[in-house]
Enzyme design. Sequence first.
Site, PDB file in Angstrom:
ATOM      1  CE  LYS A 149      34.756  39.422  37.652  1.00  0.00           C
ATOM      2  NZ  LYS A 149      35.179  39.093  36.285  1.00  0.00           N
ATOM      3  CG  HIS A 203      44.673  39.518  40.735  1.00  0.00           C
ATOM      4  ND1 HIS A 203      45.754  39.770  40.201  1.00  0.00           N
ATOM      5  CD2 HIS A 203      43.856  39.560  40.111  1.00  0.00           C
ATOM      6  CE1 HIS A 203      45.292  39.950  39.009  1.00  0.00           C
ATOM      7  NE2 HIS A 203      44.248  40.066  38.818  1.00  0.00           N
ATOM      8  CG  HIS A 248      44.545  43.970  40.389  1.00  0.00           C
ATOM      9  ND1 HIS A 248      43.765  43.000  40.417  1.00  0.00           N
ATOM     10  CD2 HIS A 248      44.339  44.229  39.000  1.00  0.00           C
ATOM     11  CE1 HIS A 248      42.843  42.876  39.293  1.00  0.00           C
ATOM     12  NE2 HIS A 248      43.275  43.521  38.813  1.00  0.00           N
TER      13      HIS A 248
HETATM   14  N1  ARG Z   1      40.873  45.051  34.960  1.00  0.00           N
HETATM   15  C1  ARG Z   1      41.762  44.269  34.186  1.00  0.00           C
HETATM   16  C2  ARG Z   1      42.263  43.057  34.978  1.00  0.00           C
HETATM   17  O1  ARG Z   1      42.053  43.095  36.202  1.00  0.00           O
HETATM   18  C3  ARG Z   1      43.225  44.943  33.676  1.00  0.00           C
HETATM   19  C4  ARG Z   1      43.008  46.299  32.887  1.00  0.00           C
HETATM   20  C5  ARG Z   1      44.304  46.619  32.122  1.00  0.00           C
HETATM   21  N2  ARG Z   1      44.231  47.499  31.174  1.00  0.00           N
HETATM   22  C6  ARG Z   1      43.454  47.535  30.273  1.00  0.00           C
HETATM   23  N3  ARG Z   1      43.672  48.852  29.321  1.00  0.00           N
HETATM   24  N4  ARG Z   1      43.357  46.451  29.363  1.00  0.00           N
HETATM   25  O2  ARG Z   1      42.684  42.023  34.409  1.00  0.00           O
END
Ligand code: ARG
Length: 614
Positions: A170, A173, A176
């Site tokens: 994906k 963004h 991130h």
């Molecule tokens: N991969 C998730 C996202 O892009 C963020 C993960 C954050 N960390 C967690 N332990 N929930 O939204």
Amino acid sequence: MASTPAGSANQPKLAPSPFSLPADLSKLPDVPGTDPTRCVLDAFRIAIAKVLADALPALTVEKAYEGVDYGKKGEDFTVALPRFRLPGKVDELAKKVLEKFQPDEWIETVVHSKAFLHFQCRTTTLNCLVLDQIHALTYDTESKKPEYGANSLGEGKRVLIEYSSPNIAKSFHVGHLRGTIIGAFLSNLYRACGWEVITLNYLGDWGTQFGLIASGFEKYGSQEKLEENAIQHLLEIYVKVSADAEKDPSVREEAAAWFKRMEDGDDEALKNWRVWRELSIRKYEEEYARLNVHFDVYTGESMVGAKTMEDAVKKLQEMGMIEEDNGALRVNLEAYKLGKAVIRKRDGTSIYLTRDIGAAIERYEEYKFDKMIYVIASQQDLHLQQFFKILQLMGHQWAHNLEHVNYGLVLGMSTRKGTVVFLDQIIREAASMMHEQMRKNEEKYKAIEDPEYTSLEVGITGVKIQDMAAKRINNYTFNWDRMLSFEGDTGPYLQYAHVRLASMERKNPDLVPLPAPSQLRTDLLVEGQARDIVFLLGSWPDVVKNALKTHEPSNVVTFAFRLSHAISSAWETVIVKGEMDKDKARARLALYVAARDVLGAALRLLSITPLERM
Ligand code: ARG
């Protein structure tokens, strides 16, 4: 989560400070929580506290110390007398202090104004000690690390910091990106404060998108492209198959069936996924490296053990915390105003929340952390509150040591070609725009040794500084022009300030090598501009300590700008080249060298590489 943290074994241990106060100046009382050998201003605050405690018997030095704050412009330190809640009128208390006060090597003057006492530090002592300490902590230690500003607050403690955590296949963004920048800063900060830091990247590496990619790979996939840039290629395939699935429902069915095989542990179905994951991580590592970002552990949603999650759900059921809703299971958190949180879907598959619960439990088992920090956008505030609460209700004591460091949105980020989907687009755009910007000044451009490298570093500095300049919780609007300008409070401005400082020794070869500041005539640093710089340099350890409390990179950015401004006000008056008095010139050069070291330390803490030349 089998991988061992790579960097943790060789983290710099905080050596005992090689700096010691000159003997005749070390007759100050001990105040717990202070460390004058690493933070000279602690010594001045203790001296002030002693002045107060000597004059006001009801006050202990410790209590008095807590009341010593930075003064407003022009005053070093200020004490608000009413805060001590002492018997007697404020004016009388102030009078007692003034009567008893004797100027000494620490404090020059005390002024009474309304409810306040303003203290001025002895400039000669300040100059000598601040410069000496920076010198000792920057140069005399073998590894040059950890540097001035570091402290041992976290000694013996371990923190896990999870950040960045993009989703494979994906788009990466801007949320991130922001999390990556803030997370890198926090990791550096905790290390500088003596903590053992283990950084985790918790990839979104599990979910139905992999079923889709698997079913589309035959049609759209290319091994070659995959190896060239896995992140980009997987997203391409994902976009194409998703479009197919819109038209033809059987594509989605096929994908769901494939993902079910993955969930069931079918090795054949997992084979490709493993390769995609591995190649994506490799690509990410390259891009993170350009940002000065490194992770000890790449983990991900796929790595959370099914058994851990099952056990957790079972435990919650036994505790009577689960209610059923149409076949799904959820935890009722309404008593905590956190709604109802589904932890298992009707079809029995786990979800994001369950995986986070399981991951936290496994991380505690593996690392026995003293604290775990999640750097995640504030959009997920509720999710984090829910899973922290669930873990606490399950009776995990360590769940009280979980912390969410959140941040606001980044608005309007796009490149000239359109919307940003990849991290490397942002990096390339920053570099190329910076390159154009630098080209505009033909003469300066010609003098740059390595324009490619320089524009990349300065461009990234621009992105990072813009991101960390305001409080985390604020949203901000991404603006290439503003962040890449050399004017105003920007990243390029800070790099320029550092480069200029770094050139000072080169430009004054007759004055180097400099002796240690204690051998220099630092008493000749008499200009107000010089003193402002010295005092700011002295405050750096306080800035670091405070940032650790607030988790705000903006504390450090603000300091870097204040220091850079103070330096640019000094250039004209506090000159080195052309100063006839060599002792004075040397003391001034030492001041600029110290400023360079501290500005460099601030930038490094922000994960920025300070440039030597531009
Ligand atoms: N991969 C998730 C996202 O892009 C963020 C993960 C954050 N960390 C967690 N332990 N929930 O939204």
